[in-house]
Structures are given as C-alpha cells and as structure tokens.
Design an enzyme around this catalytic site. Structure first.
Site, PDB file in Angstrom:
ATOM      1  N   SER A 119       2.942  -1.382  -0.942  1.00  0.00           N
ATOM      2  CA  SER A 119       4.206  -0.666  -1.135  1.00  0.00           C
ATOM      3  C   SER A 119       4.789  -0.353   0.243  1.00  0.00           C
ATOM      4  CB  SER A 119       3.944   0.575  -1.988  1.00  0.00           C
ATOM      5  OG  SER A 119       5.138   1.179  -2.377  1.00  0.00           O
ATOM      6  N   HIS A 150       6.318  -3.104  -4.308  1.00  0.00           N
ATOM      7  CA  HIS A 150       7.357  -2.249  -4.904  1.00  0.00           C
ATOM      8  C   HIS A 150       8.674  -2.503  -4.177  1.00  0.00           C
ATOM      9  CE1 HIS A 150       3.937   0.728  -6.043  1.00  0.00           C
ATOM     10  NE2 HIS A 150       4.118  -0.189  -6.983  1.00  0.00           N
ATOM     11  N   ASP A 157      -0.239   3.804  -7.233  1.00  0.00           N
ATOM     12  CA  ASP A 157      -0.299   2.579  -8.024  1.00  0.00           C
ATOM     13  C   ASP A 157      -1.440   1.699  -7.486  1.00  0.00           C
ATOM     14  OD1 ASP A 157       0.337   0.658  -9.865  1.00  0.00           O
ATOM     15  OD2 ASP A 157       2.125  -0.078  -8.828  1.00  0.00           O
TER      16      ASP A 157
END
Ligand SMILES: C[S@@+](CC[C@H](N)C(=O)[O-])C[C@H]1O[C@@H](n2cnc3c(N)ncnc32)[C@H](O)[C@@H]1O
Lengths: 277, 190
Positions: free
Chosen positions: B14, B41, B134
C-alpha cells in the site's frame, strides 16, 4: 489435513448449488468458483451455520431462506453513471448511430437495483431518444428488480451519482430527475414510462427480441468462461449487424468463443459492435 | 500445463508500494518460472499506470489483469483499481466488484485467500509497506494452506502498520528486508 478440509468445502458448495438448482431453478453451478466460495463462507458465518451442508439442509426445507441465500450468491454493487467515461462514449460515439433508427430497443442485462438503467434512460432523454426507445431491464434477483422498479435511493449516494452524471457529459442537473423525501431520492416515474422490468437469467433463459444496444456490466465477471460464452451467445443472437454491446471496464471479449462476431467499437470503454451475419 | 505446477508469488503493498516493488521486481530475471500477482491499494476512479511503469522497469511482461485473464509463468499481473482480484484455480484470474474489505478494493486479504485456495503449499505470499492492516488475515490463510509467508521488516518500511499487523496475525511469517526478499525471489527461480 488442511488439504482435505478445503476439498470437503468445495464438495459442499457443489452440492448446495445442485440443491438450489433442483429445488428453486436458480442455477449458480457454472459461476466463478473463487468469488462464490468467498461469499458462501461469508453466508455460513453470518447466518450462523457450522457447515455449508447445514446451510444446504436449511435452504432445501425452508423456501423463506432463499432470499437470504440470493443476497450472498448475487453481488448487488452498483452506481449511477458508473465509470462516467463509458457513458460519455455512449453519448458521443454510440448515440449518433442510434439516432438513425426510427425505433430502438435497449437491454440492460443484470440491472441490479436500477442505477445503470436510470443512467441510460436519463442519457437517452437528454439526447432526445427516450420517446422512441423501449428499455428492457432484467435480473434474476427479485429484490433487486423490485428496488429498480421503485427507483428510490439513499440520499447519501446522490453526491456520487451527481458527480458521475456531470463527468459523463450530462446536460441538465441530475436533480431534475428526482424529488427528495425523508433521507431518500425518489426518481421520477416518467423515467419508467418506456421500461419493461423482467425476471430473466442469462444462464437459463433465451433471447426475447432484437436489440440495438445491450449493456451488461459486471454481471459476467461472476460466471466461469464457458458460462460467459453462453451469455455472450445470447447477446450475439439479440444483436443485428451494427448492434452495440457494452461491458464492464475490466471485462473483455478477448477470451470469448464469440470474439469474431464483434469488433471493438470504443476499445478503452469495452463497447463492441456486432459484425457479420 | 506444466507451468501451473511450479508455484506462484503474490505480493500486497500500500503506501510506499512503488519504491518497495521496484526493489523486488526490477531485479527478477527474464523467463521467471512463476506468475507474480501484485495487489496495490489505488484510488478507485483513476486509471492505474503501474503495469506500464513496471513493464519499463522489469525484464518480465507486466499487465493489468482483465477478467478471466489466463495465468502464465513469468508474467506480473496487477490488480486493477476498484476490483478485487481472485485466482480461479491455477489457470485464470477472476475480477469482482464485491464490497470493499477494510475500505479496500482491491483487497489484499481477498486476493491472498483465493490464491491460498488455488495454490496451497506452492504459494509464496509477501506483505510489504502500508498504513493499514490489509493482508494480515490473508497471510494467515496462506500459511494455513501450507504456503510460505514473508513480511517486509517493519523498521525499514515506508509505512509500518501493514507489515506489523501481518506479523501479529501470522507469527510463522519470515521477516526480511527488501533486499533479502529480492534475493530470495531471484534464488527461487534457479
Ligand atoms: C454487480 S451487479 C451489476 C449491476 C450493474 N449492471 C452495474 O454494472 O452497476 C450484478 C447483477 O447481476 C445479476 N445477475 C447475477 N446472475 C445473473 C444471471 N444469471 N442473469 C441475469 N442477471 C444476473 C445480479 O443479481 C446483480 O444484480
């Protein structure tokens, strides 16, 4: 140990899908397994069953549980003017061709709760084509169809819809098309004047007429490759030469058995045109 | 196909992803024997240029996956913005626009879990820099299915939350610096 556990789960899933098919004629047997598996795991946990087999026993004997199952088995995420560039391409590149027809039929396949349908009706009204068009809005989920027919959306979603509409080249303001009630936006019933809502499955039903435009977005991504071929086959049969097919932004006919029946019309937007016979 | 039996690599990243992925992917040799799936992401409404960027930086083919994309060894597959990426067995990629998970679509957890189902002990999963958690659940699923878990050493990461969460959820994970991960993946190809 892990290995055998996973395999048992896949067997249970296959049996559940058979049960749903034989008992209720909903056929999910050729849906893409990866996403189905994930949503059935969610269903099992959230509905409080120890196993998927236990869930199967329940839904076989209790028809009132079918709606719950459908909520997990069908994905209901939608948006008005989702991917505004898709609708801009429809407006700028497809509409000029459609204008040459005295009457039009448009099929929104897998319309979910109606967002995509209303986007098209509004676009056609803005372009002066609504009067000569019949829209067919189909789905297999009865709750989604009822929602589409009601045309009522949470007011929190309207900001996004409005932005999308503007980015798609919308002519008026989206607020021309709805009134607001308590925390809700109610879309004008005149938008449904030329719409036929219908329960129709791309898996088990047949073509029901000739269409100049089919839009089927983010429905076939939940199918396996062979089932996608069946669905695209329906669109091939429904579209005369020069008819248009629009897909979701990450869907493609590249891997389809029917690829040679279509040409890329607006490549980046996954808008295809029917060629050949 | 014989390609399918050998294994697969899946990477989640990310905040700070671009730099970290560059260290790992740019040094991979051509004809790498595994497919590599990368979940980053990204803002949902923008076109992603990751596949193009890494196509230039890497010796491997790099593409943004479309639905039912066939999986081949030696190709880097990026998840497109606003879709979950799932593995449909070992031969295909499926996309889905199911709800966001932990505010993310693509979700690293979703991709890792489906990769674990498909590849079992043939999978190597790597969690890199990021400012959320995540990937933690997904990494645990990879280990449960017999796969190998690697986490970027948090102190060297641009954002530490994601590797830290992954280590908490998955104590079996091996903790490595970026350059160790890079040599690990290069050695895997021999
Ligand atoms: C993710 S929604 C897509 C909504 C809308 N087309 C869009 O892109 O915003 C998928 C829809 O496909 C419907 N669907 C699933 N299987 C179907 C089938 N066999 N035939 C017709 N519709 C189906 C689901 O009920 C759901 O409403």
């Amino acid at each position: 140990m892990t290995e055998t556990f996973e395999k048992v789960e896949d067997i249970e899933i296959r049996l559940l899908l058979e049960a749903l098919y034989h008992r209720y004629h909903y056929d999910f047997r050729s849906y893409a397994m990866s996403s189905l598996r994930r949503r059935l795991r969610q269903a099992r946990e959230q509905l409080g069953f120890a196993t998927i087999s236990a869930m199967q026993e329940r839904v076989l004997h209790h028809p009132d549980m079918l709606a719950d199952m459908l909520r997990y088995l069908t994905v209901q995420v939608s948006e008005m003017f989702r991917d505004p560039t898709y609708f801009a391409a429809m407006r700028e590149k497809v509409i000029p061709h459609l204008r040459t027809y005295p009457s039009l039929k448009v099929w929104i396949a897998g319309c979910s709760s109606g967002e995509e349908l209303y986007s098209f009706v509004i676009l056609f009204r803005e372009e002066g084509l609504e009067e000569r068009t019949i829209f067919y809005a189909t789905d297999i989920n009865p709750n989604a169809l009822a929602h589409a027919e009601a045309g009522i959306y949470d007011i929190e979603r309207i900001k996004l819809f409005t932005e999308n509409h503007r980015e798609s080249g919308g002519k008026g303001s989206l607020s021309d098309y709805y009134s607001t009630g308590y925390r809700r936006c109610i879309f004008d019933k005149s938008l449904r004047r030329n719409v036929v809502f219908s329960d129709h499955s791309l898996v088990t039903d047949q073509v029901f007429g000739e269409m100049q435009l089919v839009s089927c977005r983010n429905v076939m991504i939940y199918f396996d490759r062979e089932l996608q071929d069946r669905a695209v086959g329906l669109f091939r049969d429904a579209l005369p030469r020069h008819g248009f097919l629009g897909l979701g932004s990450k869907e493609t006919l590249r891997f389809s058995a029917h690829a040679e029946n279509f040409r890329e019309f607006v490549r980046e937007e996954k808008i295809y045109q029917r060629i050949g016979s | 196909m014989s390609d399918q039996a050998k294994g697969a690599v899946i990477i989640g990243a990310s905040a700070g992803a671009l730099e970290a992925l560059t260290v790992i992917l740019a040094s991979l040799p051509p004809r790498y024997p595994f497919p590599i799936f990368v979940i980053v992401h990204l803002p949902p409404k923008k076109r992603s240029v990751l596949a193009e960027i890494f196509g230039r930086k890497c010796q491997l083919r790099s593409i943004e996956a479309e639905d039912k994309e066939p999986v081949e060894a030696g190709v880097i597959y990026f998840a497109p913005p606003d879709y979950h990426l799932l593995l449909e067995g070992r031969g295909q990629i499926s996309l889905s626009n199911e709800e966001e998970v932990l505010f993310s679509r693509p979700s690293i957890d979703v991709a890792f879990e489906s990769a674990a189902d498909a590849w079992g002990d043939k999978l190597t999963a790597i969690v890199l820099t990021g400012a959320n958690n995540d990937g933690a659940h997904g990494l645990a699923a990879v280990v449960r299915a017999g796969g190998k878990a690697i986490v970027q050493e948090p102190s060297g990461a641009y954002a530490q939350a994601m590797p830290q969460a992954a280590i908490r959820a998955c104590p079996q994970a091996q903790i490595m610096t970026l350059s160790d991960i890079s040599s690990f993946l290069q050695n895997k190809s021999q």
